[in-house]
Design an enzyme around this catalytic site. Structure first.
Site, mmCIF file in Angstrom:
data_model
loop_
_atom_site.group_PDB
_atom_site.id
_atom_site.type_symbol
_atom_site.label_atom_id
_atom_site.label_comp_id
_atom_site.label_asym_id
_atom_site.label_seq_id
_atom_site.Cartn_x
_atom_site.Cartn_y
_atom_site.Cartn_z
ATOM 1 N N SER A 92 -1.122 -4.370 2.559
ATOM 2 C CA SER A 92 -1.478 -4.594 1.151
ATOM 3 C C SER A 92 -1.100 -5.998 0.701
ATOM 4 O O SER A 92 -0.207 -6.636 1.250
ATOM 5 C CB SER A 92 -0.743 -3.609 0.236
HETATM 6 N N1 SAH Z 1 2.674 0.098 4.692
HETATM 7 C C1 SAH Z 1 1.822 -0.647 5.605
HETATM 8 C C2 SAH Z 1 0.364 -0.517 5.184
HETATM 9 C C3 SAH Z 1 -0.460 -0.018 6.295
HETATM 10 S S1 SAH Z 1 -2.077 0.519 5.878
HETATM 11 C C4 SAH Z 1 2.261 -2.084 5.707
HETATM 12 O O1 SAH Z 1 3.156 -2.509 4.977
HETATM 13 O O2 SAH Z 1 1.713 -2.800 6.543
HETATM 14 C C5 SAH Z 1 -1.856 2.287 5.883
HETATM 15 C C6 SAH Z 1 -1.399 2.891 7.165
HETATM 16 O O3 SAH Z 1 -1.382 4.306 6.991
HETATM 17 C C7 SAH Z 1 -2.299 2.618 8.366
HETATM 18 O O4 SAH Z 1 -1.557 2.001 9.372
HETATM 19 C C8 SAH Z 1 -2.767 4.016 8.776
HETATM 20 O O5 SAH Z 1 -2.919 4.165 10.173
HETATM 21 C C9 SAH Z 1 -1.657 4.891 8.234
HETATM 22 N N2 SAH Z 1 -1.983 6.295 8.044
HETATM 23 C C10 SAH Z 1 -3.150 6.845 7.625
HETATM 24 N N3 SAH Z 1 -3.068 8.191 7.589
HETATM 25 C C11 SAH Z 1 -1.807 8.513 7.995
HETATM 26 C C12 SAH Z 1 -1.118 9.755 8.189
HETATM 27 N N4 SAH Z 1 -1.704 10.944 7.975
HETATM 28 N N5 SAH Z 1 0.171 9.709 8.614
HETATM 29 C C13 SAH Z 1 0.777 8.526 8.859
HETATM 30 N N6 SAH Z 1 0.162 7.330 8.726
HETATM 31 C C14 SAH Z 1 -1.106 7.321 8.290
#
Ligand code: SAH
Length: 246
Positions: A92
């Protein structure tokens, strides 16, 4: 100690060389060029907007975002936008990370669960403030990436697990706060159950095709209140066996 990688050296190298050859700039020559970029980011994008919590501002100043993104993205690490981190996922925009962190009212003694480790950056920002962070990532190479980057950056208070975050992390529950960084069609009931009394959760709710809302959930005894904070666009919350979102 992590060495800055090539794109970063290219970006900040010129400033550093100028500082070294200009007389009277010895102090600047010793400064970390990524720190200058980071302080500018906080000044203009974070404090310059509406983030006021001093703990959050300090965490945003201290967390080295460039260490969490792929090498090709490092020179954009402190820009006002999301970045791609591979596997179709994004980190983000810094402001959204700061806002979500502020909205959970993080305290020094808190235990926080994050769903969606991704790059590991949001977990690092949380780990700057709270006692313990637990984070779950559904894409195995990203879980590994986040764990490695967090370790390289020196964080010892973050545990990363590969799995479906829909079910939370029962073993370490209840949590003072939960931060979900992928957009879910509904708030997963297991996450509400794993919030402490008085706990807060921040979660983008909505589908990939409709406007999502960043929702603040507060739990007081048996009472759950939800508040829409602002429209957002996050990658979808996926479920085991279904990478398209549910
Ligand atoms: N917090 C992260 C943002 C990553 S984007 C950062 O600071 O970089 C959101 C992430 O959520 C992705 O990597 C995606 O693979 C993960 N995601 C999606 N569904 C999920 C689930 N059910 N359980 C765990 N992770 C999940």
């Amino acid at each position: 100690m992590i060495q800055p990688t090539l794109p970063f050296i290219r970006l900040f190298g010129a400033a550093l060389i100028a500082a070294l050859i200009l007389p009277g700039s010895a102090t600047f020559a010793l400064a970390d060029p990524t720190e200058t970029a980071r302080l500018d980011m906080v000044e203009t994008q974070i404090a310059g907007r509406d983030i006021r919590d001093p703990l959050v501002l300090a965490a945003m100043r201290n967390t080295k975002r460039h260490l969490f993104v792929p090498e090709t993205q490092q020179r954009h690490a402190y820009e006002d936008r999301p970045l791609t981190i591979g596997h179709g996922q994004t980190i983000s925009q810094p402001y959204i990370v700061a806002l979500m962190t502020e909205l959970i009212h993080p305290q020094a003694d808190a235990k926080v669960l994050e769903i969606g480790s991704g790059s590991g950056y949001q977990a690092a920002v949380l780990a700057e403030i709270v006692a313990q962070v637990y984070t779950i990532e559904i894409i195995p190479p990203l879980a590994q990436w986040a764990a490695e980057r967090l370790e390289l950056a020196g964080y010892t208070n973050v545990s990363v697990q590969h799995g479906d975050g829909y079910y939370g992390w029962e073993e370490h529950a209840p949590f003072d706060a939960i931060v979900v960084t992928a957009a879910a069609p509904h708030i997963p009931p297991p996450l509400i159950a794993q919030l402490k009394d008085g706990g807060r959760m921040i979660i983008p709710v909505g589908s990939r095709f409709r406007t999502q809302q960043l929702v603040l959930v507060e739990k007081t005894g048996d009472r759950i209140t939800t508040r829409n904070m602002l429209p957002v666009r996050f990658v979808p919350f996926t479920r085991a066996g279904d990478q398209t979102g549910y």
